[in-house]
Design an enzyme around this catalytic site. Structure first.
Site, PDB file in Angstrom:
ATOM      1  N   ARG A 101      39.067  43.551  39.072  1.00 16.12           N
ATOM      2  CA  ARG A 101      39.180  42.863  37.789  1.00 16.12           C
ATOM      3  C   ARG A 101      40.400  43.436  37.076  1.00 16.12           C
ATOM      4  O   ARG A 101      41.085  44.294  37.599  1.00 16.12           O
ATOM      5  CB  ARG A 101      37.915  43.100  36.934  1.00 16.12           C
ATOM      6  CG  ARG A 101      36.630  42.612  37.572  1.00 16.12           C
ATOM      7  CD  ARG A 101      36.551  41.097  37.657  1.00 16.12           C
ATOM      8  NE  ARG A 101      35.279  40.653  38.225  1.00 16.12           N
ATOM      9  CZ  ARG A 101      35.075  40.425  39.513  1.00 16.12           C
ATOM     10  NH1 ARG A 101      36.041  40.605  40.378  1.00 16.12           N
ATOM     11  NH2 ARG A 101      33.897  40.022  39.941  1.00 16.12           N
ATOM     12  N   ASP A 132      32.077  52.231  36.109  1.00 12.22           N
ATOM     13  CA  ASP A 132      33.160  51.920  37.056  1.00 12.22           C
ATOM     14  C   ASP A 132      34.506  51.853  36.334  1.00 12.22           C
ATOM     15  O   ASP A 132      35.519  52.356  36.829  1.00 12.22           O
ATOM     16  CB  ASP A 132      32.872  50.612  37.815  1.00 12.22           C
ATOM     17  CG  ASP A 132      32.463  49.471  36.909  1.00 12.22           C
ATOM     18  OD1 ASP A 132      32.270  49.686  35.686  1.00 12.22           O
ATOM     19  OD2 ASP A 132      32.339  48.338  37.411  1.00 12.22           O
TER      20      ASP A 132
END
Ligand SMILES: *[C@@H]1O[C@H](CO)[C@@H](O)[C@H](O)[C@H]1NC(C)=O
Length: 336
Positions: free
Chosen positions: A165, A226
């Site tokens: 992402r 994360d």
């Protein structure tokens, strides 16, 4: 921990009920910060996050499959659901201990709490220089897994992953956002992330008050561990992560990732189109929370360490990594 597995299931229950008996020393004790050179560079430890009891059969088959690879030193299943009955876990531990396909052992670790930071706890049982952090619902073919490990060996300071992402700034609101870009990325997800073991100590034990505050943000948000690991690694390397293309990957979907995209099929945002219009409200809420984490980490650190990477390393004929860039395959070193 692995010693415990040879005990009878009922005795094992006792240990699960009183996990402090087995998680003996302080994980941040300096003696736990081993010289990476003393760790094995040629094998990897797999840390699978487990939470949902309904997915135990899948978790068991994923864990067993990793042991079939000669590159895997051991598999640790990190159980983060505090309300799972001890009896179920004792049974699972027993099942796991007998399901290895090779010399690698599979052990079950009951986490002290549901804190997502515990995924990154440095553990004395990790004897390899690299770890794979993955979810209990992501199936990756063994060739792609082994290729990803080879990519890590060539880039041992970087984060390697299959799902990526991006961070960005919303020009209208001037706020940090979490998003997907068609051609670049700055964040690897823990659905499948390979990194140097030393970063576990860095994440959990170093970084002073700022790191402590960011870890507390992870606990408060019940999310973003994360993203924080991506901050930690990028801050040290001043480089973005490396996306590896997998041949076959199946994402069974984690409730926690529900708001996320990246279902089975395309394993990354790169190359797929961003369709903000079709975002469900749940998805939008998930992205908003992740954006808030990015903003918070930026504020606490006083800088934005995340760096963009471009392209995807794909397994091809020979050892030369090729990257997908603008729909064309090119040599990766042009982009690194
Ligand atoms: C363990 O294995 C047994 C026998 O295959 C199965 O019936 C049981 O559901 C498994 N339990 C867990 C928690 O994995």
């Amino acid at each position: 921990m692995s010693r415990v597995l040879y005990l009878s299931p009922s005795l094992f229950c006792l240990f699960l009920l009183f996990p402090e008996f087995i998680s003996s020393s302080d994980p941040c004790d300096p003696t736990n910060h081993r010289d990476p050179l003393a760790l094995r560079p040629d094998k990897i430890t797999v840390l699978i996050n487990g939470y949902a009891e309904s997915r135990i059969p899948l978790l068991q088959s994923l864990a067993a499959r990793y042991t079939a690879s000669p590159l895997v030193s051991s598999v640790l299943v990190l159980w983060g659901n505090p309300s799972t009955p001890a009896q179920t876990l004792a049974q699972l531990a027993h099942n796991l201990s007998t399901s290895s396909f090779g010399p690698a052992t599979i052990s079950l670790v009951r986490q002290r709490s549901s804190s997502l930071n515990l995924r990154f706890l440095p553990r004395p049982s990790i004897t390899t220089r690299a770890v794979l952090i993955c979810d209990d619902d992501v199936e990756v073919d063994s060739k792609s897994f082994e290729f990803a490990f080879r990519v890590w060996r060539a880039n041992p300071d970087r984060l390697i992953g299959l799902f990526v992402r991006s961070h960005d700034v919303d020009l209208a609101t001037k706020k940090w956002i979490y998003t997907v870009h068609p051609d670049r990325y700055s964040i690897v997800l823990t659905k499948f992330m390979i990194l140097g073991t030393r970063y576990l100590f860095r994440y959990s034990c170093e970084g002073g008050a700022a790191m402590g505050e960011m870890r507390r943000t992870v606990d408060r948000m019940r999310n973003c561990e994360d993203i924080l690991m991506n901050f930690v690694v990028a801050d040290e390397t001043n480089a973005g992560p490396v996306l590896v293309g997998a041949e076959r990957v199946r994402d069974w979907g984690d409730a926690r990732n529900e708001g996320d995209d990246g279902r089975s099929g395309s394993n990354d945002g790169v190359g797929s189109r961003v369709k903000e219009v079709g975002l469900s409200s749940r998805k939008a809420e998930h992205r908003k929370r992740r954006g808030m984490c990015i903003a918070k980490f930026h504020k606490v650190l006083g800088r934005m360490p995340l760096r963009y990477s471009y392209g995807k390393v794909v397994n091809s004929v020979g050892e030369q990594g090729l990257c997908m860039k603008g729909g064309k395959l090119v040599l990766c070193d042009r982009y690194q």
